[in-house]
Write an enzyme that holds these catalytic residues in place. Structure first.
Site, PDB file in Angstrom:
ATOM      1  N   LEU A 242       0.873  -1.183   0.000  1.00  0.00           N
ATOM      2  CA  LEU A 242       0.000   0.000   0.000  1.00  0.00           C
ATOM      3  C   LEU A 242       0.909   1.232   0.000  1.00  0.00           C
ATOM      4  CD1 LEU A 242      -2.820   1.129   0.023  1.00  0.00           C
ATOM      5  CD2 LEU A 242      -2.852   0.923   2.515  1.00  0.00           C
ATOM      6  N   HIS A 243       1.026   1.865  -1.146  1.00  0.00           N
ATOM      7  CA  HIS A 243       2.063   2.885  -1.351  1.00  0.00           C
ATOM      8  C   HIS A 243       1.701   4.263  -0.777  1.00  0.00           C
ATOM      9  CE1 HIS A 243       3.953   0.067  -4.192  1.00  0.00           C
ATOM     10  NE2 HIS A 243       2.822  -0.014  -4.864  1.00  0.00           N
TER      11      HIS A 243
END
Ligand code: RIB
Ligand code: CA
Length: 314
Positions: A242-243
């Site tokens: 999850l950037h």
């Protein structure tokens, strides 16, 4: 309560961008002065529409949304429908937005806001290619000493790249803009793949979003189910990285992150490695240190923060 942090979010939604925007809108510590769209995951028309869809999902139609650059400064636009789907927000059906798109161009909004706010009071949070910031720096270099900090998702060193073996998407799409930013002297904090690959949306974590039972919780779970399938298959992990929310989480709870101040330069010429963040983690060049490069996080603390904040929405 300490003073709110004034921020501008520059973004290319993108499901992970959407979670980051919701996290910011749910957090009273942050004053979101505006959200600016850039072409990236999908073309600009979609990214600006997606930002408005996300704001309306949060029942916050007053947020000021601006359209920016529809292509990189020099290169052709490269988009990522293969990851995010045709709309950029696949996984959830949202209605077309009613809230207005601001008439002012995003680049002019960024410049005007930085110049009109007290010096060193505005933080730029970039979640996509750096094209809008690059244009702002060319148009009005006087903004550089006035910007408090630029916190970005982009780049990679120990994790390599995710578009080519050398380059991460946000930098790969517009390496020329990235070079302008890293050479600018603005205080930079980088959330590269080195840390985002340690923030995995496991089944348990996605189920926790769904268990909120709210519109936002269900949308978040739907987005992550769709968006992460690509990386789960690629990396063979339980969950994908999850950037973008790491950029916002860093502003809210910096202590869950660790990294070091290093020199980072951007490859803009070589076709083999264009878009590479050449991160001098071991200081072998002794070049000026221009970025804080984050490599580690407390992943449970990160997901707890997002869940607790998103729980505020209906
Ligand atoms: O490489 C990951 C980055 O590219 C994230 O910002 C994602 O939204 C895409 O824009
Ligand atoms: Ca993004």
């Amino acid at each position: 309560m300490t003073e709110k942090q004034s921020i501008i979010i520059d973004t290319d939604p993108g499901q992970d961008d959407a979670i980051a925007i919701l996290l910011a809108l749910a957090s009273p510590e942050l004053d979101v002065l505006g959200i600016t769209a850039v072409a990236g995951n999908v073309p600009l028309k979609l990214t600006e529409t997606n930002i408005r869809k996300i704001c309306e999902l949060a029942e916050m139609p007053h947020v000021k949304v601006y359209a920016g650059s529809d292509k990189p400064m020099k290169r052709q636009l490269f988009t990522a429908e293969y990851v995010h789907g045709e709309t950029g927000l696949n996984g959830v059906q949202l209605p077309e937005p009613n809230m207005p798109l601001q008439k002012q161009h995003a680049v002019d909004f960024i410049i005007e806001t930085v110049l009109s706010h007290p010096e060193k009071s505005v933080t730029l949070c970039t979640l996509g290619p750096l094209t809008n910031i690059g244009h702002a720096l060319v148009k009005t270099p006087e903004i550089v000493p006035r910007i408090k900090e630029l916190v970005m998702m982009g780049g990679g060193l120990f994790e390599g790249g995710n578009v080519t073996p050398a380059a991460e998407f946000n930098i790969y799409v517009d390496p020329d803009a990235a070079k302008l930013v890293f050479d600018s002297g603005i205080p930079i904090v980088v959330m590269p793949l080195d840390v985002t690959h340690k923030a995995l949306t496991t089944r348990t974590r996605i189920s926790a979003f769904r268990a909120l039972g709210t519109k936002v919780g269900k949308a978040s779970a739907g987005w992550l189910d769709f968006f992460e399938r690509f990386d789960e298959e690629k990396y063979g992990t339980d969950g994908g990285p999850l950037h973008d929310p790491n950029v916002i989480a860093y502003l809210l709870e910096p202590k869950i992150y660790s990294g070091r101040h290093i020199n980072v330069e951007i490859e803009t010429e070589s076709e083999l490695t264009v878009g590479m963040t050449v991160a001098d983690y071991w200081n072998v060049t002794e070049k000026p240190k221009n970025a804080i490069w984050i490599t580690d996080l407390e992943a449970d603390g990160f997901f707890d923060l997002i869940l607790n904040r998103l729980a505020k929405f209906t």
